[in-house]
Scaffold this active site. Structure first.
Site, PDB file in Angstrom:
ATOM      1  N   SER A  57       0.793  -1.239   0.000  1.00  0.00           N
ATOM      2  CA  SER A  57       0.000   0.000   0.000  1.00  0.00           C
ATOM      3  C   SER A  57       0.820   1.281   0.000  1.00  0.00           C
ATOM      4  CB  SER A  57      -0.902   0.030   1.227  1.00  0.00           C
ATOM      5  OG  SER A  57      -2.177  -0.422   0.891  1.00  0.00           O
TER       6      SER A  57
ATOM      7  N   LYS B 215       0.459   3.334  -2.926  1.00  0.00           N
ATOM      8  CA  LYS B 215      -0.711   4.202  -3.122  1.00  0.00           C
ATOM      9  C   LYS B 215      -0.329   5.683  -3.025  1.00  0.00           C
ATOM     10  CE  LYS B 215      -3.905   0.679  -1.338  1.00  0.00           C
ATOM     11  NZ  LYS B 215      -4.589   0.175  -0.135  1.00  0.00           N
TER      12      LYS B 215
ATOM     13  N   TYR C 201      -2.624  -1.809 -10.891  1.00  0.00           N
ATOM     14  CA  TYR C 201      -2.616  -1.598  -9.430  1.00  0.00           C
ATOM     15  C   TYR C 201      -1.745  -2.661  -8.744  1.00  0.00           C
ATOM     16  CZ  TYR C 201      -4.474  -1.915  -4.669  1.00  0.00           C
ATOM     17  OH  TYR C 201      -4.598  -2.007  -3.306  1.00  0.00           O
TER      18      TYR C 201
ATOM     19  N   TYR D 242      -4.421   2.668   7.737  1.00  0.00           N
ATOM     20  CA  TYR D 242      -5.656   1.873   7.775  1.00  0.00           C
ATOM     21  C   TYR D 242      -6.604   2.471   8.822  1.00  0.00           C
ATOM     22  CZ  TYR D 242      -2.568  -1.177   5.156  1.00  0.00           C
ATOM     23  OH  TYR D 242      -1.686  -1.648   4.230  1.00  0.00           O
TER      24      TYR D 242
ATOM     25  N   VAL E 134       0.886  -3.796   3.767  1.00  0.00           N
ATOM     26  CA  VAL E 134       0.811  -5.119   4.396  1.00  0.00           C
ATOM     27  C   VAL E 134       2.079  -5.951   4.206  1.00  0.00           C
ATOM     28  CG1 VAL E 134      -1.713  -5.293   4.425  1.00  0.00           C
ATOM     29  CG2 VAL E 134      -0.440  -6.155   2.445  1.00  0.00           C
TER      30      VAL E 134
HETATM   31  N1  GLU Z   1      -2.082  -4.954  -2.902  1.00  0.00           N
HETATM   32  C1  GLU Z   1      -2.756  -5.074  -1.644  1.00  0.00           C
HETATM   33  C2  GLU Z   1      -4.241  -5.283  -1.854  1.00  0.00           C
HETATM   34  O1  GLU Z   1      -4.766  -4.741  -2.766  1.00  0.00           O
HETATM   35  C3  GLU Z   1      -2.470  -3.819  -0.862  1.00  0.00           C
HETATM   36  C4  GLU Z   1      -2.784  -4.070   0.522  1.00  0.00           C
HETATM   37  C5  GLU Z   1      -2.130  -3.123   1.476  1.00  0.00           C
HETATM   38  O2  GLU Z   1      -0.909  -3.038   1.608  1.00  0.00           O
HETATM   39  O3  GLU Z   1      -2.924  -2.478   2.160  1.00  0.00           O
HETATM   40  O4  GLU Z   1      -4.902  -5.971  -1.123  1.00  0.00           O
END
Ligand code: GLU
Length: 317
Positions: A64, A67, A189, A241, A259
């Site tokens: 993430s 992102k 993604y 989160y 994660v």
């Molecule tokens: N690629 C992971 C997903 O889409 C990202 C999760 C994360 O690190 O929050 O579930």
């Protein structure tokens, strides 16, 4: 007074007490193979000095944390038009929740929950011929490491277990909030989340957020000071989160976790940090990486109370 390097080493030593707590992410099978006891930290000062301890040069899956790069690129390309597709408020729901997306007409609460990042990726798919390669190249240039790559094993594992993310993408499409082919958006993604970078790479790459948008490795501004401030605000409110409020309370630092066990944190005007350890708490944040950042924030608070602000250079940062 201890040097910066000694300080970073002492933070790493103290935070090691938390190793052995938590569990590695297993919903992406390729991540479940990670050793939970790995641990590293790197700090990049706004002058470009790097201090690190533990396994700070070992690449891991940034997940993430990608992102933040997706958002930064989308804002550079689209500006405020991006906000018609994604909101800017904390979600108060798990990062992969579908319920809120349905209730709110297919507009994700923020760019750091999965639905929001998928919506942002959709904008990039419309803007670049090969967006994941573009993002990888940006990561390479910002970190000064041309070897950064997309881990195909992790990417394939995410694709294979894509059901939930695919459900979000189709839901957004049904609401008319996704313009491009769902599979293309998801592949892009997942490729970005599967970037493999070390703590040193990430601390360098995100230094522009500590330096009012100026990227040391580029020798120029990557984003405007206003945009850097706004991205930091989103990290602060939505980056951890649904523990963002707790983490903000404990550290006072904008941060983004993934994660894979990495957390990038920003001390605006001074330095960027990345800490990594794969074992996560129940909210998906690395236990040891959160702890080391909390120790760091406590030390910074103590020092700024002990040292008059006009002599902060004593800390050599
Ligand atoms: N690629 C992971 C997903 O889409 C990202 C999760 C994360 O690190 O929050 O579930």
């Amino acid at each position: 007074m201890e040097t910066m390097q000694q300080w970073v080493e002492s933070l790493e030593r103290r935070a090691r007490a938390r190793l052995g707590i938590g569990r590695v992410a297993d919903y992406i099978p390729a991540l479940a193979e990670q050793d939970p006891d790995r641990f590293g930290i790197a700090l990049c000062s706004n002058q470009g000095a790097i201090y690190h301890a533990g396994e700070a040069q070992t690449p891991f899956s940034i997940q993430s944390i990608a992102k933040v790069l997706l958002l930064t690129l989308a804002l550079r390309v689209q500006g405020d038009a991006l906000w018609t597709r994604v909101g800017r408020n904390p979600s108060g729901m798990p990062f992969n929740s579908l319920a809120q997306l349905e209730a709110e007409g297919g507009k994700p609460r923020n760019p750091f929950i999965n639905a929001g990042a998928i919506a942002v990726t959709d904008r990039l798919v419309g803007a670049f011929a090969t967006p994941s390669k573009h993002l990888r190249d940006v990561a390479r240039r910002l970190s000064g490491n041309p070897k950064i790559h997309i881990d195909e094993n992790v990417q394939a594992s995410e694709w294979q277990h894509r059901a939930r993310n695919a459900a979000m993408a189709y839901l957004m499409q049904a609401f008319g909030h996704l313009d491009n082919d769902v599979d293309t958006v998801l592949q892009t993604y997942f490729s970005c989340c599967a970037l493999s970078m070390s703590c040193v790479d990430l601390a360098r790459a995100f230094n522009f957020l500590a330096a009012e948008g100026h990227a040391l490795s580029l020798g120029e501004r990557f984003v405007s000071p206003d945009l850097a401030r706004r991205i930091n605000a989103l990290l602060f409110t939505c980056g951890m989160y649904d523990a963002a409020g707790d983490f903000a309370y404990r550290t006072g630092l904008p941060a983004k976790s993934g994660v894979g066990g990495g957390i990038v944190a920003i001390v605006p005007g001074r330095f960027s940090i990345c800490a990594w350890s794969p074992a996560l708490d129940e909210r998906g944040n690395s236990v040891a990486a959160q702890h080391v950042l909390e120790l760091l924030a406590d030390d910074l608070g103590r020092w700024s109370r002990a040292i008059p602000s006009d002599s902060m250079t004593i800390m050599n940062i």
